[in-house]
Every structure is written in C-alpha cells, then in structure tokens.
Scaffold this motif. Structure first.
Motif, PDB file in Angstrom:
ATOM      1  N   ALA A 195       0.829  -1.214   0.000  1.00  0.00           N
ATOM      2  CA  ALA A 195       0.000   0.000   0.000  1.00  0.00           C
ATOM      3  C   ALA A 195       0.858   1.256   0.000  1.00  0.00           C
ATOM      4  N   ALA A 196       2.014   1.202   0.656  1.00  0.00           N
ATOM      5  CA  ALA A 196       2.923   2.353   0.655  1.00  0.00           C
ATOM      6  C   ALA A 196       3.493   2.586  -0.735  1.00  0.00           C
ATOM      7  N   TYR A 197       3.600   1.518  -1.520  1.00  0.00           N
ATOM      8  CA  TYR A 197       4.094   1.625  -2.891  1.00  0.00           C
ATOM      9  C   TYR A 197       2.984   2.059  -3.833  1.00  0.00           C
ATOM     10  N   CYS A 198       1.827   1.365  -3.750  1.00  0.00           N
ATOM     11  CA  CYS A 198       0.684   1.692  -4.601  1.00  0.00           C
ATOM     12  C   CYS A 198      -0.574   1.078  -3.988  1.00  0.00           C
ATOM     13  N   VAL A 214       8.740   0.356  10.297  1.00  0.00           N
ATOM     14  CA  VAL A 214       7.972   0.913  11.417  1.00  0.00           C
ATOM     15  C   VAL A 214       6.946  -0.101  11.909  1.00  0.00           C
ATOM     16  N   ALA A 215       6.309  -0.806  10.982  1.00  0.00           N
ATOM     17  CA  ALA A 215       5.330  -1.830  11.368  1.00  0.00           C
ATOM     18  C   ALA A 215       5.980  -2.902  12.236  1.00  0.00           C
ATOM     19  N   ALA A 216       7.157  -3.364  11.827  1.00  0.00           N
ATOM     20  CA  ALA A 216       7.868  -4.385  12.596  1.00  0.00           C
ATOM     21  C   ALA A 216       8.269  -3.852  13.968  1.00  0.00           C
ATOM     22  N   ALA A 217       8.744  -2.607  14.008  1.00  0.00           N
ATOM     23  CA  ALA A 217       9.135  -1.994  15.280  1.00  0.00           C
ATOM     24  C   ALA A 217       7.944  -1.887  16.224  1.00  0.00           C
ATOM     25  N   ARG A 220       8.330  11.288  11.097  1.00  0.00           N
ATOM     26  CA  ARG A 220       7.927  11.261   9.685  1.00  0.00           C
ATOM     27  C   ARG A 220       7.621   9.845   9.222  1.00  0.00           C
ATOM     28  N   ARG A 221       8.452   8.896   9.621  1.00  0.00           N
ATOM     29  CA  ARG A 221       8.214   7.505   9.216  1.00  0.00           C
ATOM     30  C   ARG A 221       6.949   6.937   9.873  1.00  0.00           C
ATOM     31  N   TYR A 254       3.676   5.338   8.000  1.00  0.00           N
ATOM     32  CA  TYR A 254       3.086   4.059   8.430  1.00  0.00           C
ATOM     33  C   TYR A 254       1.586   4.221   8.662  1.00  0.00           C
ATOM     34  N   ARG A 255       1.189   5.267   9.382  1.00  0.00           N
ATOM     35  CA  ARG A 255      -0.238   5.476   9.664  1.00  0.00           C
ATOM     36  C   ARG A 255      -1.017   5.703   8.377  1.00  0.00           C
ATOM     37  N   SER A 256      -0.419   6.394   7.426  1.00  0.00           N
ATOM     38  CA  SER A 256      -1.078   6.626   6.142  1.00  0.00           C
ATOM     39  C   SER A 256      -1.293   5.316   5.391  1.00  0.00           C
ATOM     40  N   ALA A 257      -0.276   4.446   5.383  1.00  0.00           N
ATOM     41  CA  ALA A 257      -0.401   3.152   4.720  1.00  0.00           C
ATOM     42  C   ALA A 257      -1.439   2.278   5.418  1.00  0.00           C
ATOM     43  N   LEU A 258      -1.452   2.308   6.751  1.00  0.00           N
ATOM     44  CA  LEU A 258      -2.429   1.536   7.519  1.00  0.00           C
ATOM     45  C   LEU A 258      -3.843   1.991   7.192  1.00  0.00           C
ATOM     46  N   ARG A 259      -4.030   3.284   7.106  1.00  0.00           N
ATOM     47  CA  ARG A 259      -5.340   3.836   6.768  1.00  0.00           C
ATOM     48  C   ARG A 259      -5.738   3.433   5.346  1.00  0.00           C
TER      49      ARG A 259
END
Length: 228
Positions: free
Chosen positions: A14-17, A142-145, A177-178, A182-187
């Motif tokens: 999702a972060a890619y496309c 970030v997801a893994a962290a 920023r990261r 991450y939150r944007s991709a999750l959304r």
C-alpha cells in the motif's frame, strides 16, 4: 469492534501503490505466496561468514545481484563498518529468527530479533536505493518496530534493513515522519473497499502484474523510441 490485523506485506504494498494492494488482496492465499527464489535470497542473510570466505567463482552460483568481486567487497565493507559500531555479531547471531510478531494493528514475520537493545532486522530480496531505504520498506520497518514493541512492552527506536543479495545492511530510525507514513499506509489498507485511484507515477505500472486488470496503458518500447 475488533479490527483484523493488517499484514506487513499489505502495508508495504500500500505504501508503494494502494491500487496494487487492492488487487493483490483479492488473490487466493496460494497465489500470494512468494516464489521459491525469494527464500534462497533471504538465506544469504544467515551465511555472511561463509560468503565472505568464498572465492569469487563460488559466489557466481549464489543468488547475488552484483558481480561476485564487487559483492565480496561490499559485504566486507559492511562487516567492517558494523563491527566497528558493535553491531555485526548481533546481526550474525540474533536471539530469534523468523518470528511472527503481532502488534496492536499489524502483524508479520520479523526475520531477526536483536537484543540489547530490542530491534528487528528485516531481509529485503531487492536492491537498496543509493541512500537510505525505499519508502515501502520504511513503512515495513515501522510496522515491525511497533509490533515488537507491543509484544515486549518496550520501545523500539531502530530497525535494520538487510539487502543480502548486495552485501548491504542499513539502519532505519523510527522517526515521526516515518510513523506518519506508516499510519497513512495503515489507513489506506483499511479503506480498501474498492479500487483506489490509479497512481500518477506510471513507472510503477511498467512491471506490475495487475496493469491490465487495473486498466493503465503502459508505454511500449516502440512508443518510448518515438515510433508509436
């Protein structure tokens, strides 16, 4: 209402496309399994000492992405840099490998779990950018962290990205920023009830397996050469 955990792979895609993520999530589970060559590349991250000791002729049969002499030079430089910083042994001999980590919102496989301090290491089968890491991998990091931090109830401030096919290892700080990326991709993943808008970056479409289904028109070699 309890929400289903989002997978690391969906967040990365999702972060890619986001549109690619939509089509990918519609595939049967068996069609989403990585090809066998992926595992052979990941296994390089468990064999660094062996690879450093191997002659260039032996490295040529390995799934590396750069010429064998350059590969050994890059891996040796990585070892020296990380040894000086006190991290090489941690990455060579992690406390755990291939751990399924489940956080508050996401879950997935962490390839290595390091201690003192607690940090995940993720293995990428591709090539790194000239500097830093690609944005989808930053989101993945970030997801893994966050997943490890949730499970262990302690903060995780750094993630390692390994590119074993290139002999490169980089660190990623979990910055504000990261976290926002991450939150944007999750959304984006959670809002995938239909296909999102097509990406404006058509270079991403050239090698996408969903280009035809998506309906984008990628440029052919003929058109790129000015004949069409």
């Amino acid at each position: 209402m309890t929400r289903t955990h989002v997978s690391f792979s969906d967040l990365r895609t999702a972060a890619y496309c986001p549109r690619k993520c939509y089509y990918q999530r519609r595939l049967p589970d068996e069609d989403r399994e990585p090809p066998p060559e992926i595992e052979s590349i990941r296994s390089l991250a468990t064999r660094y000492d062996e690879l450093l000791a191997a002659p260039p002729s032996a490295l040529e049969s390995e799934p590396i992405a750069v010429p064998s002499v350059r590969y050994r030079d890059q891996l040796a430089a990585t070892r020296d840099r990380l040894t000086d910083a006190g991290h090489w042994e941690r990455l060579r001999n992690p406390r755990e490998r291939d751990v399924l980590a489940t956080g508050r919102h996401c879950r997935g496989i962490v390839h290595k779990v390091l201690t003192d301090p607690l940090e995940p290491a993720l293995v990428s089968t591709g090539e790194p950018p000239e500097n830093g890491v690609w944005k989808p991998q930053s989101v993945y990091a970030v997801a893994a962290a966050k997943a490890l931090a949730w499970e262990h109830e302690e903060s995780v401030d750094r993630v390692w990205l390994e590119y074993p096919a290139c002999g490169v290892i980089r660190s990623v700080d979990v910055t504000t920023r990261r976290k926002a990326q991450y939150r944007s991709a999750l959304r984006s993943v959670r809002e995938l009830d239909g296909p999102p808008a097509r990406t404006t970056n058509r270079s991403k479409c050239e090698s996408c397996e969903f280009a035809a289904e998506c309906g984008v028109k990628t440029r052919t070699l003929r058109s790129l050469l000015g004949f069409g």
